[in-house]
Scaffold this active site. Sequence first.
Site, short mmCIF file in Angstrom:
data_model
loop_
_atom_site.label_atom_id
_atom_site.label_comp_id
_atom_site.label_asym_id
_atom_site.label_seq_id
_atom_site.Cartn_x
_atom_site.Cartn_y
_atom_site.Cartn_z
N CYS A 44 0.52 -0.97 0.46
CA CYS A 44 0.15 -0.05 0.27
C CYS A 44 1.32 1.49 -0.15
CB CYS A 44 -1.25 -0.11 1.20
SG CYS A 44 -1.70 1.05 0.76
N CYS A 49 -1.67 2.00 -3.69
CA CYS A 49 -2.56 2.50 -3.57
C CYS A 49 -2.34 3.91 -2.97
CB CYS A 49 -3.44 2.65 -1.88
SG CYS A 49 -3.74 1.16 -0.57
N LYS A 52 0.16 5.15 -5.99
CA LYS A 52 -1.40 5.20 -6.82
C LYS A 52 -1.70 6.96 -6.96
CE LYS A 52 -4.92 4.29 -6.21
NZ LYS A 52 -5.42 2.85 -6.31
N TYR A 179 -9.20 -3.60 -10.94
CA TYR A 179 -8.65 -2.08 -10.17
C TYR A 179 -7.89 -1.59 -10.29
CZ TYR A 179 -11.49 -2.80 -6.33
OH TYR A 179 -12.27 -2.93 -4.52
N GLU A 183 -7.35 1.13 -12.70
CA GLU A 183 -6.24 2.41 -12.68
C GLU A 183 -4.76 3.06 -12.99
OE1 GLU A 183 -5.51 1.78 -8.30
OE2 GLU A 183 -8.33 2.15 -7.85
N HIS A 443 -25.79 21.93 -0.43
CA HIS A 443 -25.72 23.37 -1.39
C HIS A 443 -24.91 23.71 -1.55
CE1 HIS A 443 -27.99 23.48 -4.60
NE2 HIS A 443 -28.10 24.62 -4.73
N GLU A 448 -25.55 16.08 -2.43
CA GLU A 448 -26.60 16.14 -1.98
C GLU A 448 -27.72 15.36 -3.43
OE1 GLU A 448 -28.66 19.94 -3.14
OE2 GLU A 448 -26.81 20.54 -4.62
P1 NDP Z 1 -7.89 -8.04 -9.96
O1 NDP Z 1 -8.37 -9.20 -9.42
O2 NDP Z 1 -9.45 -6.85 -9.50
O3 NDP Z 1 -7.92 -8.20 -11.56
C1 NDP Z 1 -7.43 -8.98 -12.11
C2 NDP Z 1 -7.94 -9.16 -13.62
O4 NDP Z 1 -6.58 -9.58 -14.54
C3 NDP Z 1 -9.69 -9.70 -13.66
O5 NDP Z 1 -9.58 -8.22 -14.66
C4 NDP Z 1 -8.74 -10.24 -14.34
O6 NDP Z 1 -9.86 -10.81 -15.34
C5 NDP Z 1 -7.55 -10.87 -15.05
N1 NDP Z 1 -7.03 -11.52 -15.14
C6 NDP Z 1 -6.54 -12.14 -14.77
N2 NDP Z 1 -5.95 -13.51 -15.16
C7 NDP Z 1 -5.64 -13.01 -16.29
C8 NDP Z 1 -4.82 -13.61 -17.54
N3 NDP Z 1 -4.22 -15.26 -17.16
N4 NDP Z 1 -5.05 -13.57 -18.70
C9 NDP Z 1 -5.63 -12.00 -18.96
N5 NDP Z 1 -6.31 -11.60 -17.66
C10 NDP Z 1 -6.22 -12.10 -16.82
O7 NDP Z 1 -6.40 -7.79 -9.76
P2 NDP Z 1 -5.96 -6.27 -9.59
O8 NDP Z 1 -4.36 -7.12 -10.26
O9 NDP Z 1 -6.20 -5.20 -10.29
O10 NDP Z 1 -5.80 -5.89 -7.92
C11 NDP Z 1 -5.26 -6.69 -6.89
C12 NDP Z 1 -6.31 -6.59 -5.97
O11 NDP Z 1 -5.61 -5.16 -5.26
C13 NDP Z 1 -7.49 -6.01 -5.72
O12 NDP Z 1 -8.51 -7.26 -6.61
C14 NDP Z 1 -7.66 -4.90 -4.80
O13 NDP Z 1 -8.55 -6.21 -4.41
C15 NDP Z 1 -6.72 -4.62 -4.53
N6 NDP Z 1 -6.62 -3.13 -5.32
C16 NDP Z 1 -7.20 -2.26 -4.92
C17 NDP Z 1 -7.08 -0.51 -5.13
C18 NDP Z 1 -8.61 0.42 -4.21
O14 NDP Z 1 -8.53 -0.72 -2.95
N7 NDP Z 1 -8.65 1.00 -4.94
C19 NDP Z 1 -7.17 -0.53 -6.00
C20 NDP Z 1 -5.50 -1.59 -6.57
C21 NDP Z 1 -6.04 -2.96 -6.38
P3 NDP Z 1 -11.29 -11.58 -14.80
O15 NDP Z 1 -11.81 -10.37 -14.21
O16 NDP Z 1 -11.69 -12.15 -16.23
O17 NDP Z 1 -11.08 -12.78 -14.01
#
Ligand code: NDP
Length: 458
Positions: A44, A49, A52, A179, A183, A443, A448
Amino acid sequence: MSDAFDYDLFVIGAGSGGVRAARMAASKGVKVAVAEERYLGGTCVNVGCVPKKLFVYASQFPELFQASAGFGWDIPQSPTLDWPTLRDNKTAEIERLNQIYQTLIDNSGADLINGRATIDGPHRVLVNDRAYTARTILIATGGWPYIPDFPGSEHGISSNEMFYLDQLPKTAVILGGGYIAVEFAGILNGLGVETHLVYRGSALLKSFDREMVEKVQEGMQAKGVRIHLNSTIEAISKTEAISKTEDGLSVLLNDQTSLDAGLVLFATGRKANTSGLGLETTNVQIQNHGAIEVDQNFATAEPSIYALGDVIDRVQLTPVAIQEAMVLVEHLYGEGQLTIDYNDIPTAVFCQPEFATVGLTEEQARAKYNDIDLYLSDFKPMLQTLGGGAERITMKLVVDSASDRVVGCHMVGDHAAEIIQGIGIAIKAGATKAHFDATIGIHPSAAEEFVTMRNKER
Ligand code: NDP
């Protein structure tokens, strides 16, 4: 507590969860050590976080420069970005936070041990060739980016490296639809990089409200992100360098078209960080997807070993890991009254437009309740009236008709995270639509709208 062990609690990993557990336990007089091999504050603070969000701020300036003209500002020459300044200022801020974490640990009375820790049986931890014994071991080692294996995937990078790029590419391809993918798509696009987002599904952000995700996608596309849905990358190969300093990569998609890019980012999820941890010397069990199995008190199958945070992969969010740490310390060394409720966790995706949500999606609510009412508001933010931008704000309330309880609340648009955090309290308190209606608005604000939605959308 005990003379038989070097420590009462040995925490492995000084990220959000580990540091909170170490500090809270030490403040209760427990003898604590925390081992960290990389950086204080974990993902983080260092590669998640915090940096980012700083990059998100940086990427929002071009739109503000543009909007300023309508408010009478004349910017004599087109503003330019100096990437090294942004990157290095960000790094200096992260180093300041690392120092604060160091001070917090020192002041708590816990011992910080720098080095890679491996578990050697239920009560022993090895760090830098030294063995420490502990009555209880806490694994808080977090997660690590997962990179799929296909021809040329070694040419791509993970979010870890995005924070330290020597230079910004002209064109970038991001794989994933979660995510991190959305982002970074917003960040790169805002910083002036031609950005392609390649996702295997038919809509981004799989677990979120479908209708709101459409708004996110429309908004991202309107800002210039090129979204390729139902697409995957089959191969990446090196081509001629795009410029003197930028590598050339050719990215082959499943429809056999290819994209030229200076950078490929894998945002394909994160896996529990357990490799080489020595778990085979214990009874700790691993689930199919690699996360450590724990019960409601974060106990593993090895009675002296606990785990929490991203390494147990319940909800990979910093505030969740922190709450888990508080619950565990209360369980081990306090009254044991504290609990964690994984329902109605507010969350924000810092994509552009911003997206935040608490409670159930429309789809989840339909599955759970007989009848639901939906309230929707879609409007132009006040900034855009003079600013001239096309961005909109969308808000959605999901209400259980029978009880009148607001069971889901979603927002796409500026300040969504700030607004939904407050609404999260109302949802947690069980607020009804009547409570929302009886609340006086502030407002003029976008927020709101949440208390003035009177007409059912459907
Ligand atoms: P996520 O799990 O959010 O997303 C992973 C993405 O990668 C999904 O869209 C998934 O597809 C895709 N994917 C997985 N495997 C493959 C593959 N082999 N080929 C192609 N696409 C693939 O993970 P992130 O890495 O984005 O983030 C990890 C975690 O960190 C998040 O889940 C969140 O909990 C946390 N995070 C939180 C943030 C916040 O609070 N703002 C910011 C960044 C991270 P599919 O959907 O089809 O499974």
